[in-house]
Enzyme design. Structure first.
Site, mmCIF file in Angstrom:
data_model
loop_
_atom_site.group_PDB
_atom_site.id
_atom_site.type_symbol
_atom_site.label_atom_id
_atom_site.label_comp_id
_atom_site.label_asym_id
_atom_site.label_seq_id
_atom_site.Cartn_x
_atom_site.Cartn_y
_atom_site.Cartn_z
ATOM 1 N N TYR A 48 10.523 -15.763 -33.593
ATOM 2 C CA TYR A 48 9.514 -16.204 -32.631
ATOM 3 C C TYR A 48 10.143 -16.927 -31.447
ATOM 4 O O TYR A 48 11.199 -17.550 -31.588
ATOM 5 C CB TYR A 48 8.518 -17.156 -33.306
ATOM 6 N N SER A 106 -3.142 -12.872 -37.480
ATOM 7 C CA SER A 106 -3.968 -12.126 -36.519
ATOM 8 C C SER A 106 -5.425 -12.036 -36.945
ATOM 9 O O SER A 106 -6.047 -10.969 -36.840
ATOM 10 C CB SER A 106 -3.417 -10.719 -36.264
ATOM 11 N N GLY A 159 -6.691 -11.958 -30.177
ATOM 12 C CA GLY A 159 -7.686 -12.479 -29.248
ATOM 13 C C GLY A 159 -8.816 -11.525 -28.937
ATOM 14 O O GLY A 159 -9.799 -11.913 -28.294
ATOM 15 N N LEU A 164 -11.041 -10.436 -30.906
ATOM 16 C CA LEU A 164 -12.255 -10.874 -31.573
ATOM 17 C C LEU A 164 -12.798 -12.198 -31.029
ATOM 18 O O LEU A 164 -13.669 -12.812 -31.648
ATOM 19 C CB LEU A 164 -12.019 -10.967 -33.081
ATOM 20 N N GLY A 174 -14.015 -11.729 -28.081
ATOM 21 C CA GLY A 174 -14.979 -11.033 -27.240
ATOM 22 C C GLY A 174 -14.623 -11.053 -25.768
ATOM 23 O O GLY A 174 -15.312 -10.431 -24.954
ATOM 24 N N LYS A 175 -13.530 -11.722 -25.411
ATOM 25 C CA LYS A 175 -13.215 -11.892 -23.990
ATOM 26 C C LYS A 175 -12.829 -10.591 -23.302
ATOM 27 O O LYS A 175 -13.065 -10.437 -22.093
ATOM 28 C CB LYS A 175 -12.106 -12.930 -23.810
#
Length: 313
Positions: free
Chosen positions: A20, A201, A206, A208, A210-211
């Protein structure tokens, strides 16, 4: 700071990896762990948190800047020593194999296709012995899997049982409304063998929130910055997301909180690994722990799942 807020509000599990942040890069490799390490040193709260990390599995072009020897040789010991230095700690609570060494279907590949020319040789026992050495040295306390399949999970458990070696206690795999593949064979293994899911996840990068379907994603949203992470962006994923958003809105919830609450309610879950770009997102995510989806909502969710099953893998 997000870590301070998370700790103050009951979060005590922090997951990182030697690879990471992602996408993997020689310039940034290890930065996530160094940030966590600096925070641990500054706050002095090491005894209040569970720190998990991971070693890369099969070597590939994606991870060649870290090492090309996968789990062979001294790789495990060297990886742990380097991670301990980055984290500024004497021990790692949970050490995980980031993905299998053998060729199998991971990261958006739906079905397993056997490759008879795969050079990998069965080394489950050897890997467990190396991890045992690190446990005895006090550098790691427990071990787990990540992005593993049913066969690999059972092979590790089998080696532990019959050779009195350390036992894998967790498996960190993707799990969300858009990817419920864990509910197949792995869910039964999790329940019958007591190996808990660390769901990653849960917000599908991201999606979910809705953006994206609403067209309000910021320019620094993950899928805008890193287009290669496209497994949650198919037409089927978009359609399923729209239907889940409608369920959430009909029931006076945000899609983010409904998505996280769904994950939280699974019997095989040990931890729901959330991530947030900003503090407001983090607050919304953490607040989902106070939400319980009723039978009616769960039935609506299952209807969408039956129509568009696992659009992301």
């Amino acid at each position: 700071m997000q870590l301070d807020y998370a700790l103050e509000n009951g979060v005590n599990f922090i997951d990182t990896a030697e690879m990471y942040p992602v996408p993997a890069s020689p310039d940034t490799q290890g930065a996530t762990s160094r940030i966590i390490g600096n925070w641990l040193k500054k706050t002095g709260c090491r005894d209040k948190v569970v720190i998990a990390s991971k070693i890369i599995g099969r070597s590939s072009a994606y991870s060649a800047h870290i090492r090309t020897t996968a789990l062979s040789g001294n790789s495990i010991e060297e990886a742990i020593n380097a991670e301990l230095k980055r984290l500024q700690t004497d021990y790692i609570d949970l050490y995980q194999i980031h993905w299998p060494e053998r060729e199998t279907n991971n990261f958006g590949v739906r079905d397993y296709k056997h490759n008879p020319d795969d050079a990998w040789e069965d080394n489950f026992n050897e890997v467990l012995q190396k991890l045992e050495t690190q446990i005895k040295a006090g550098k790691i306390r427990h071990i787990g899997l990540s992005n593993e399949k049913a066969w690999g999970t059972m092979r590790f458990l089998e080696e532990s049982k019959y050779h009195e070696l350390p036992r894998m206690i967790t498996i960190q795999n993707p799990y969300s409304l858009l990817n419920r593949t864990f509910e197949g064979d792995l869910a039964e293994i999790a329940m019958r063998e007591d190996i808990g899911l660390l769901a990653y996840s849960p917000m599908a990068f991201g999606v979910l929130s809705g953006k994206y379907v609403k067209g309000v994603a910021a320019n620094n949203a993950r899928l805008k910055l890193f287009e290669r992470f496209s497994r949650y962006s198919s037409e089927q994923c978009t359609e399923a997301t729209k239907r889940y958003l409608a369920i959430a809105e009909r029931n006076n919830m945000t899609l983010a909180q409904m998505s996280l609450a769904f994950v939280n309610q699974q019997a095989f879950l040990t931890s729901n690994i959330i991530g947030a770009t900003n503090l407001e997102q983090l607050k919304e995510n953490i607040d989902s722990i106070n939400l319980t989806l009723n039978k009616s909502v769960l039935e609506e969710i299952d209807k969408v799942h039956a129509t568009i099953p696992n659009p992301a893998t």
